[in-house]
Design a protein around this motif. Structure first.
Motif, PDB file in Angstrom:
ATOM      1  N   VAL B 179      47.985  40.507  29.500  1.00 30.73           N
ATOM      2  CA  VAL B 179      49.404  40.197  29.404  1.00 30.73           C
ATOM      3  C   VAL B 179      50.262  41.302  30.010  1.00 30.73           C
ATOM      4  N   GLU B 180      49.913  42.575  29.733  1.00 34.36           N
ATOM      5  CA  GLU B 180      50.785  43.694  30.095  1.00 34.36           C
ATOM      6  C   GLU B 180      50.404  44.401  31.396  1.00 34.36           C
ATOM      7  N   HIS B 181      49.179  44.164  31.897  1.00 38.52           N
ATOM      8  CA  HIS B 181      48.696  44.907  33.068  1.00 38.52           C
ATOM      9  C   HIS B 181      49.664  44.799  34.248  1.00 38.52           C
ATOM     10  N   ALA B 182      50.159  43.576  34.512  1.00 36.49           N
ATOM     11  CA  ALA B 182      51.027  43.376  35.680  1.00 36.49           C
ATOM     12  C   ALA B 182      52.322  44.173  35.547  1.00 36.49           C
TER      13      ALA B 182
ATOM     14  N   PHE D 111      34.041  29.706  33.954  1.00 40.68           N
ATOM     15  CA  PHE D 111      33.327  30.182  35.138  1.00 40.68           C
ATOM     16  C   PHE D 111      33.185  29.067  36.169  1.00 40.68           C
ATOM     17  N   TYR D 112      32.727  27.904  35.705  1.00 37.64           N
ATOM     18  CA  TYR D 112      32.532  26.772  36.621  1.00 37.64           C
ATOM     19  C   TYR D 112      33.859  26.309  37.200  1.00 37.64           C
ATOM     20  N   PHE D 113      34.884  26.295  36.336  1.00 34.93           N
ATOM     21  CA  PHE D 113      36.194  25.857  36.773  1.00 34.93           C
ATOM     22  C   PHE D 113      36.733  26.804  37.854  1.00 34.93           C
ATOM     23  N   SER D 114      36.511  28.128  37.664  1.00 40.17           N
ATOM     24  CA  SER D 114      37.067  29.108  38.597  1.00 40.17           C
ATOM     25  C   SER D 114      36.429  29.011  39.980  1.00 40.17           C
ATOM     26  N   LEU D 115      35.241  28.373  40.082  1.00 44.82           N
ATOM     27  CA  LEU D 115      34.603  28.194  41.388  1.00 44.82           C
ATOM     28  C   LEU D 115      35.445  27.285  42.278  1.00 44.82           C
ATOM     29  N   PHE D 116      36.168  26.359  41.651  1.00 44.66           N
ATOM     30  CA  PHE D 116      36.963  25.397  42.399  1.00 44.66           C
ATOM     31  C   PHE D 116      38.436  25.796  42.470  1.00 44.66           C
ATOM     32  N   ALA D 117      38.834  26.795  41.646  1.00 42.94           N
ATOM     33  CA  ALA D 117      40.235  27.206  41.612  1.00 42.94           C
ATOM     34  C   ALA D 117      40.554  28.016  42.861  1.00 42.94           C
ATOM     35  N   ASP D 119      43.995  29.104  43.241  1.00 45.04           N
ATOM     36  CA  ASP D 119      45.126  29.930  42.835  1.00 45.04           C
ATOM     37  C   ASP D 119      44.609  31.167  42.081  1.00 45.04           C
ATOM     38  N   LEU D 120      45.008  32.355  42.564  1.00 48.21           N
ATOM     39  CA  LEU D 120      44.518  33.587  41.943  1.00 48.21           C
ATOM     40  C   LEU D 120      45.009  33.749  40.507  1.00 48.21           C
ATOM     41  N   ALA D 121      46.219  33.290  40.250  1.00 46.83           N
ATOM     42  CA  ALA D 121      46.771  33.417  38.894  1.00 46.83           C
ATOM     43  C   ALA D 121      45.913  32.646  37.897  1.00 46.83           C
ATOM     44  N   ILE D 122      45.456  31.442  38.331  1.00 48.08           N
ATOM     45  CA  ILE D 122      44.621  30.638  37.443  1.00 48.08           C
ATOM     46  C   ILE D 122      43.275  31.322  37.214  1.00 48.08           C
TER      47      ILE D 122
END
Lengths: 268, 268, 268, 268
Positions: B179-182, D111-117, D119-122
């Motif tokens: 939450v705070e890192h950014a 982990f699996y979801f992030s393979l397809f993401a 957007d870096l924020a997600i």
């Protein structure tokens, strides 16, 4: 004369809760003057008030000292009515060196001494003695007798836990000094200086003026906080539980009266 | 020789409270020297005192080490009088590796080692070992045996609550880091760095060197403070209640003597 | 008319836990509006929200005041149904001056007063009175009745411990003022100013805006922290133990029903 | 196949304390991998370690996800052995939505979801989900079951005291906002902003980033600190006393075995 002394003794020394008539009035007057003294001691250090009400503060000081002096002398005079101090000379001398009489003396003596003092530093220190006037209220408040009893009863525990607190403080501060001294030589300048950190950290006050900055120092600070807080909380825990116990006993003993005749069931 | 050993054993190892005559004197002397060592260890880090009293500090150090060395050797010699260590060699070896003997050893050994050390960093670390001299006082103080017993008895609870504290710390710090890192990349630079915030926040020390500034961070900080403080207070609560229980039992067992014949009512 | 008043009385004043049908709906509606008021009072001070939702805040304020006013007048009207306030005039007057009715009045009256106020400072102070709307929730929440009972029952202890807290605060702050004033004349400018340090130190808050810097001040600060924290923790300890006791009694009395016939086993 | 499922169920789901042979080994392996995951989650945020051990972190992540996925699927497969989930389809579905299964799922799914993401924020938010791997340890540690029981048992008290805490926080912050806003419009900018002060003050954390500076604000801050700390300590006090009670009951019930035949005296 003897009769007057006996009456005065009853007026001045009747224990709280049993005071009637003149005794009640005199003691309420004393409590009022002591409370006003507390307010005056606190407020006269505010420059603005001190400037504006200098005259009032000074007059009230003169009046208080006068009043307390008369009261003190009367108390010494009538003290022989108490069985403990019945000897005209040795009894009164012993009374003068009893704790409440000493507090009464220390509350007024510095005023007379300061009249002859020429050194301003000494006058300032003598002014500090006026705080003893606050302690005089302990004669009247139930709370002080209570906390005195709790401290007396839990004396052993308090000494034990204070020993542990001091020991913990020295150990933790010594280790932290060797860890942080190189990184912050001005703040962790010596073990006594580090002990200030130790107290603020383990009482959880944490002013923030001194705290570890190296990773090792932070790690040790965290460990010793979690461990040390428990030890530093011991005196607090002892006081709180002692206070609770005392109140419970008091409430119980208060209800120890026969519901039929109203007489106490124990002679405690 | 055998008789001397027996006498010495009685002088050195008589348990507190039962010491008489020479044993009392020797043990009081030891407590005094240990206390003086504590004071010297603390004060010699104050530059001013160190400069002015360098000679005294050094002489006292020599005297202490000498005294403690003789005492240590005597203790090893007489240890066979104890049934637990009665074998002349293996018994003494086992005594040497007992906790109190190891503390005694670590309190003096670094001095001898530092005579041969040339690296200043090592000398500094060796100096830190002198803190073990403080732990030697645990032989004499009732408070240490008490807290040791409390910790031993509440071991399970303390482990359980410490597990919860560590878990809570990791969870809260991980979330707060994301939450705070950014907003504060220099302060909340990593989860370990954020754990320093976690410890200071949930022990309620709060130095103020690191705290959330984003609204979400403050919200989470507030929630986790109210929730986490309870978990971090568990070890403290356990210690305090354990301490109170122990004292109560002790006081009770002390009064377990027949009021007529004075004999103990239990054989505990 | 009489019948309507009786029905309304039952709808409005049925005690929590026994509400059914319309009474339940009306009271849930009231709780919702009070909660929304709490949220509005808090959020309307955020400049961004205040700008964007100014219209909504204003309309909701009008609606709330209208609703609360109608409710207040109805409550006064039906109050005579209560035996305590059965007289048409004097009963209602006595109801109007009861604590819950006064809270209800203070929650709405400032709105009407502010319509005529021209001074902005007065309007601001009147806005503060809206906080009384929060206190209205105390009618519905079990928690408030509980804490009220705890405070009432532990009144004596709380007064005693508060006396000790105030006394300790004055003594410690007076001494600290004389010690630190010379070193930090701007921060420890007077005893009242030093009392701010005293409170933050002994409640262990420790903001860090004011703390001793002289060695003597730090020493006294450390001593008084260890001693004073115990006294300042007394009210907290009393409240916590009182809360625990109350809950225990409540749980016990709740289980005091015959498992066979369901009747209460005591008539308490 | 049926036999294999039964064996696997026994290996995976045997409750702690009764595990033998393969079951013990598999569960110790799981605890080790979860602990290593905790360490990896914490350390990979340290830039230095992340750079140097990037490869190791990545490989361990792949291994962990693979291991946990296989474990998760096996657990779903064998869940029908439990009487509660005996239906081949609906039983497994209900298991999948049970709390421990959900935690297991949330620990690997991101982990699996992030393979397809893309957007870096997600991806960052998904990384946060790895914290759920820590919660998996709750399956194995006694401490979590204990605290869960305490919270469940003291649910009512915790809700009551939290209500009081929130109420106190809103009241105190509202008043302080109106008092301090004029003097510090940037810090006490709104009631929500002031609530950050309220939390830090009444939990006694006191970072020092926000505190009253006006005399009236300090006076109110002092009063509300002394009063509010008691309320904010209620949840802590409830948790600590609940923890102590639970342990006492546990220790007692453990000794509730017949000293002669070794059988439990109660069937609780």
């Amino acid at each position: 004369m003897d009769h007057l002394r006996k009456s005065l003794y009853r007026i001045l020394e009747t224990s709280a809760g049993k005071r009637r008539g003149l005794s009640l009035i005199v003691n309420l007057l004393l409590i009022t003057i002591i409370t006003l003294n507390a307010i005056a001691i606190v407020l006269h250090t505010v420059p603005e008030y001190n400037r504006r009400f200098a005259r009032i503060f000074y007059d009230f000081e003169l009046f208080s000292v006068g009043f307390f002096t008369v009261e003190y002398l009367l108390r010494v005079w009538v003290s022989v009515e108490n069985e403990k101090y019945h000897h005209p000379f040795w009894g009164r001398l012993r009374y003068v060196f009893s704790t409440p009489a000493l507090i009464d003396f220390l509350a007024i003596f510095p005023f007379y001494f300061s009249l002859f003092a020429t050194d301003l530093a000494i006058v300032r220190i003598l002014r500090l003695f006026r705080i003893f006037r606050l302690f005089r209220i302990s004669r009247y408040s139930h709370a002080f007798r209570l906390i005195q009893n709790v401290v007396a009863e839990k004396k052993e525990e308090l000494i034990l836990s204070t020993t542990l607190v001091i020991f913990m403080l020295i150990i933790v501060s010594s280790v932290m000094y060797y860890v942080e001294h190189a990184a912050q030589p001005d703040k962790f300048s010596s073990i006594p200086a580090t002990m200030w950190w130790g107290v603020t950290a383990m009482t959880t006050v944490g002013y923030g003026d001194i705290h570890p900055i190296t990773p090792l120092g932070k790690f040790l600070g965290g460990i010793s906080a979690i461990m040390g807080i428990g030890l530093f909380a011991l005196p607090t825990g002892i006081l709180v539980s002692g206070f609770n116990e005392h109140i419970r006993v008091q409430k119980k003993s208060r209800s120890m009266y026969c519901p039929h005749c109203g007489k106490p069931l124990t002679d405690h």
